[in-house]
Design an enzyme around this catalytic site. Structure first.
Site, PDB file in Angstrom:
ATOM      1  CB  SER A  80      -0.968  -0.060   1.187  1.00 56.42           C
ATOM      2  OG  SER A  80      -2.043   0.836   1.033  1.00 56.42           O
ATOM      3  CG  ASP A 204      -7.074  -3.599  -3.132  1.00 60.09           C
ATOM      4  OD1 ASP A 204      -7.769  -2.810  -2.467  1.00 60.09           O
ATOM      5  OD2 ASP A 204      -5.838  -3.632  -3.078  1.00 60.09           O
ATOM      6  CG  HIS A 232      -5.544  -2.813   0.520  1.00 60.98           C
ATOM      7  ND1 HIS A 232      -5.183  -2.348  -0.734  1.00 60.98           N
ATOM      8  CD2 HIS A 232      -4.848  -2.048   1.413  1.00 60.98           C
ATOM      9  CE1 HIS A 232      -4.336  -1.351  -0.610  1.00 60.98           C
ATOM     10  NE2 HIS A 232      -4.093  -1.157   0.677  1.00 60.98           N
TER      11      HIS A 232
END
Length: 255
Positions: A80, A204, A232
């Site tokens: 991320s 996601d 995610h």
């Protein structure tokens, strides 16, 4: 000013960078299997976890601080926000990075006219404004969003909440690091030449899987690994396959 850093295992160097609002504790389920054949360096991003908050945070200043606590040369794996920062590190000090692995990450997290495969601008703005109103509620909402669509959503949400509670990031750190996610790093991705792998969850909601189709215009040689049951957090949803894919990529593209 030094960042909080932890080391585990022995072998080729592998740096792990966590995501927004969290800390290196998110990697806990992977430490034992990875430390059996890598020397792990886990770094808390400035303003998050146990690392201090910078008064002036830019992508370059954060990359420089991360490099200060990192091995001389390593594989950099960022999840991320950590993926965006790993990309910035590779651009700033290419000789310090052997391979680059971006997990549930994208060079451009917020939609642009020429980049629709990203978070809607109004969604990002809602998170930014929500921090000032109720930071704890905003983090909780962000945690729930990350798990939506995953087959192990309950397990992942429980882990995220535990890490958030233990991290206790302050508002200044949260605001400063969220701003990093608004940056467009596509030019950096097109510029770096390191072996590159993207590990993406097909469910996601934050980094749409359609992004994989757009990466080719920036890096046609990028290796893409897709995780059908993951949102995610593919390294939590499908840990065995995630580690296998990581091992194969590192062994196959080692410079």
């Amino acid at each position: 000013m030094s960042l909080h850093t932890e080391h585990y295992g022995a072998g080729p160097d592998l740096v792990l960078l966590h995501g927004w609002g969290l800390s290196s504790a998110i990697w806990q389920p992977l430490i034992e299997p990875l430390a059996s054949h890598y020397r792990l360096t886990l770094i808390d991003i400035p303003g998050l976890g146990q690392s201090p908050t910078l008064e002036c945070t830019s992508i370059d200043s954060v990359a420089e601080m991360l490099l200060d606590g990192a091995p001389e040369r390593a594989v950099w794996l960022g999840w991320s926000l950590g993926g965006a920062l790993a990309l910035a590190v590779a651009n700033r000090a290419p000789e310090r990075v052997s391979q680059l692995v971006l997990t549930a990450a994208t060079p451009c997290f917020v939609q642009r006219d020429d980049w629709p495969c990203a978070m809607a601008e109004e969604t990002f703005d809602a998170f930014a404004s929500g921090l000032g109103d109720n930071g704890a509620k905003t983090l909780s909402r962000f945690a729930m969003l990350q798990t939506q669509g995953s087959t192990s959503a309950r397990q992942e949400l429980r882990l995220l909440k535990q890490v958030i509670a233990a991290s206790a990031a302050d508002e200044q750190g949260l605001v400063a690091t969220l701003a990093l996610l608004a940056e467009d790093l596509r030019p950096l991705l097109a510029h770096v030449s390191h072996p590159l792998m993207l590990m993406l969850g097909e469910q996601d909601p934050l980094v749409p899987i359609e992004m994989a189709e757009h990466i080719g215009s920036l890096r046609a040689d990028a290796v893409i690994r897709r995780y059908a049951t993951a949102a995610h957090l593919p390294f939590i949803t499908e840990p065995a396959r995630f580690i296998e894919d990581l091992d194969d990529f590192i062994a196959g593209s080692r410079l």
